[in-house]
Design a protein around this motif. Structure first.
Motif, short mmCIF file in Angstrom:
data_model
loop_
_atom_site.label_atom_id
_atom_site.label_comp_id
_atom_site.label_asym_id
_atom_site.label_seq_id
_atom_site.Cartn_x
_atom_site.Cartn_y
_atom_site.Cartn_z
N HIS A 160 0.84 -1.20 0.00
CA HIS A 160 0.00 0.00 0.00
C HIS A 160 0.88 1.25 0.00
O HIS A 160 2.04 1.21 0.44
N PRO A 161 0.33 2.37 -0.47
CA PRO A 161 1.09 3.62 -0.45
C PRO A 161 1.31 4.11 0.98
O PRO A 161 0.68 3.60 1.92
N SER A 162 2.16 5.09 1.14
CA SER A 162 2.39 5.66 2.46
C SER A 162 1.15 6.43 2.91
O SER A 162 0.30 6.81 2.10
N SER A 163 1.06 6.66 4.21
CA SER A 163 -0.10 7.37 4.76
C SER A 163 -0.18 8.80 4.25
O SER A 163 -1.26 9.40 4.22
N THR A 164 0.95 9.37 3.84
CA THR A 164 0.96 10.74 3.31
C THR A 164 0.50 10.79 1.87
O THR A 164 0.30 11.87 1.32
N ASP A 165 0.32 9.61 1.25
CA ASP A 165 -0.10 9.56 -0.15
C ASP A 165 -1.49 8.94 -0.29
O ASP A 165 -1.96 8.74 -1.40
#
Length: 462
Positions: A307-312
Motif C-alpha cells: 500500500h502507499p504511504s499514509s501521506t499519499d
C-alpha cells in the motif's frame, strides 16, 4: 480484588517516583499522572520522615522504659491490623466510586453527542432513566463510602485519644517506685508520641491510601489492557504490510480482529495508478473490512498487502470526522500545508458545491460545532474538499457519498478523476460503477470475484 496485589502496585508506584516526576513534567496537563505522581511523592516523604523519627526517638524511649517501648510496638501493630481489617473494604468502594462517576460522565457525553438522534427517536425519557440510574448508582456508592469512612474515623480517633494517656499510665509506677524523675514523664510522652506517629502511619493515612490504591488499580487496568499480547505472541497470524508506491493485495485472507470469522479468502488484486476499483456486495459481506485492511487498521489473517504511504493515501468514511476548531482547520485536516491561501480554499469549496459556506458560518476562522451545524451531506462534501486540498494520489472511500444526490456525487468523482487520483470505493449505488475500472464483488461467504466494470455491467444486465 486482591488487596495484597493492590498494595504491591502502590509500592511499585513509590519506587518509580523519579520516572513519574519526569513524565509529569513532560505532560503537565495530564491530571491523572500528575495526581498519581504527587500522591506517590507525598507518601514517600511520609515514610522517610517516619523512619528518621523512629530511629531518632527509639533510643530515648528505651532508656526510659523497655515496657513502654514494647507496649507501644504492640499497640501500633494491633491498631494497624484493625485499621486494615476495617478499611480494606474502602479500596473496593473507592474503586467502584471512580468507575460509577466515569460511567455517569460518559453517559452525559454520549447523550450530548447524539442529542439529535435521541430527539428523532423521541428517546428522551429512556435516556433520562438511564442517566438517573447511573447517577443514583454513584450516589449510593458514595453513601456507602461515607459510612465506611465514618466507621474508620470512629476507630482512628479513639485510637489516637487513648494513646495520649498510655505513656503516663506505664511510667507512673516507675516514678512512684522512685526509679525515675518527674521529667521522665515529659520525655516519655514526647518520645512515645513521635514513635507512635511513625509506627501508625498506615492508621493515620489509611483513608488517603485506600483512595490512592483505588486509583492505582484503575491505572493497572489500563496498563494491562495496553499490554495485551500481540497476535504474533499468541500464535495468531497477521497480514504482512509493505509500503510502496502502488496498491496490491496478494493471497490475502482477512479475518475479524477476534479471529472468529473469515471475511475474505485468498484475495489477489492490483490497482494501478489512476485506475479505480469499487467493492460491492450485500450488507455484512466485508466491503468496509477490505478498506480497513488496506488502511492497516485490521491485520488479522494471512497474505501480503502493498500500500502507499499514509501521506499519499486518504480514507473518507461515511460519516466524516469533524475536528474541534475553525472552518479553516476543518479544510486543512489532517496534514495539509497551513499556508494555503483563502482564494485556494474558496476555489476548492466551489468545486465541491460549498461556495457559500464561509459567508454562511462567518468566515474561515469561525469556530462552531461543525458536526451539528453541517448536514451529513455537507460534511461529506467538506471531506472531499480536504481530499482535493491534500492532493493525495490514493483515495479510499467508504460510502463517502451516501448522503449526496446523484449530481453532487458525479461532481465530486469527476473532480477526483480529473486529478488522476486512484480511487477505491465501497457503495451500493450503481451510479458509482462508471468512475471505476474494476469491480470487486463479495458474496459474504469469504468468496470474491474481480472483473472489469464492463464485464460486471454485462453480467448484471443478463
Amino acid at each position: 480484588m486482591n488487596l495484597k496485589k493492590t498494595w504491591l502496585y502502590s509500592l511499585n508506584g513509590l519506587l518509580a517516583i523519579p520516572l513519574l516526576l519526569l513524565l509529569s513534567s513532560l505532560i503537565p496537563k495530564n491530571l491523572g499522572i500528575r495526581s498519581f505522581t504527587r500522591t506517590s511523592l507525598s507518601f514517600l516523604l511520609l515514610i522517610l520522615t517516619s523512619v528518621v523519627t523512629l530511629v531518632s526517638f527509639t533510643g530515648v524511649l528505651l532508656s526510659i522504659s523497655v515496657t513502654l517501648s514494647v507496649t507501644l510496638i504492640l499497640y501500633a501493630i494491633i491498631g494497624t491490623v484493625i485499621t486494615v481489617y476495617i478499611g480494606q473494604r474502602l479500596i473496593i468502594i473507592n474503586f467502584n466510586q471512580l468507575k460509577q462517576e466515569a460511567n455517569f460522565r460518559y453517559g452525559l457525553i454520549h447523550v450530548r453527542d447524539n442529542a439529535e438522534s435521541v430527539a428523532f427517536y423521541q428517546g428522551e425519557a429512556q435516556e433520562s432513566v438511564q442517566l438517573k440510574q447511573r447517577f443514583i448508582g454513584a450516589i449510593r456508592n458514595f453513601d456507602l463510602l461515607i459510612n465506611w469512612q465514618r466507621n474508620l474515623g470512629f476507630f482512628t480517633v479513639s485510637y489516637d485519644y487513648f494513646v495520649s494517656a498510655l505513656p503516663y499510665i506505664i511510667v507512673a509506677p516507675i516514678y512512684f517506685a522512685g526509679n525515675a524523675e518527674f521529667g521522665k514523664f515529659t520525655q516519655a510522652a514526647i518520645a512515645f508520641q513521635q514513635i507512635f506517629r511513625a509506627l501508625s502511619i498506615i492508621v493515620s493515612q489509611f483513608e488517603s491510601l485506600t483512595a490512592f490504591a483505588a486509583g492505582v488499580e484503575r491505572l493497572d487496568s489500563l496498563h494491562s489492557a495496553l499490554k495485551t499480547p500481540s497476535p504474533n505472541a499468541t500464535g495468531m497470524t497477521t497480514i504482512d504490510m509493505t509500503e510502496n508506491s502502488k496498491l496490491a493485495l496478494r493471497q490475502v485472507t482477512l479475518l475479524t480482529p477476534n479471529y472468529q470469522r473469515t471475511l475474505i479468502r485468498e484475495l489477489s488484486a492490483t490497482i494501478n495508478r489512476g485506475e479505480g476499483m469499487v467493492i460491492v456486495g450485500h450488507s455484512g459481506s466485508g466491503k468496509s473490512s477490505v478498506l480497513r485492511a488496506i488502511a492497516g487498521l485490521w491485520n488479522a489473517g494471512t497474505g501480503h498487502i502493498i500500500h502507499p504511504s499514509s501521506t499519499d493515501m486518504m480514507f473518507l468514511p461515511q460519516r466524516p470526522y469533524m475536528v474541534l476548531g475553525s472552518l479553516r482547520s476543518q479544510l486543512l485536516y489532517p496534514n495539509t500545508d497551513p499556508n494555503i491561501s483563502e482564494s485556494k480554499l474558496h476555489q476548492v469549496l466551489e468545486e465541491v458545491n460549498l461556495k457559500d459556506l464561509p459567508e454562511r458560518v462567518g468566515g474561515f476562522d469561525a469556530e462552531l460545532d461543525w458536526a451539528n451545524v453541517l448536514s451529513l451531506g455537507e460534511q461529506q462534501r467538506l471531506a472531499f474538499a480536504r481530499l482535493l486540498l491534500s492532493a493525495r494520489s490514493y483515495a479510499i472511500l467508504d460510502e463517502a457519498t451516501s448522503a449526496l444526490d446523484i449530481n453532487n456525487e458525479r461532481r465530486l468523482y469527476q473532480q477526483l478523476k480529473a486529478t488522476g487520483t486512484t480511487i477505491i470505493s465501497v457503495g451500493h449505488r450503481s451510479s458509482l460503477l462508471q468512475y471505476h475500472e474494476y469491480v470487486l464483488k463479495l458474496d459474504g461467504d469469504s468468496n470474491w470475484q474481480l472483473m472489469p466494470t464492463r464485464e460486471y455491467n454485462s453480467a448484471e444486465v443478463c
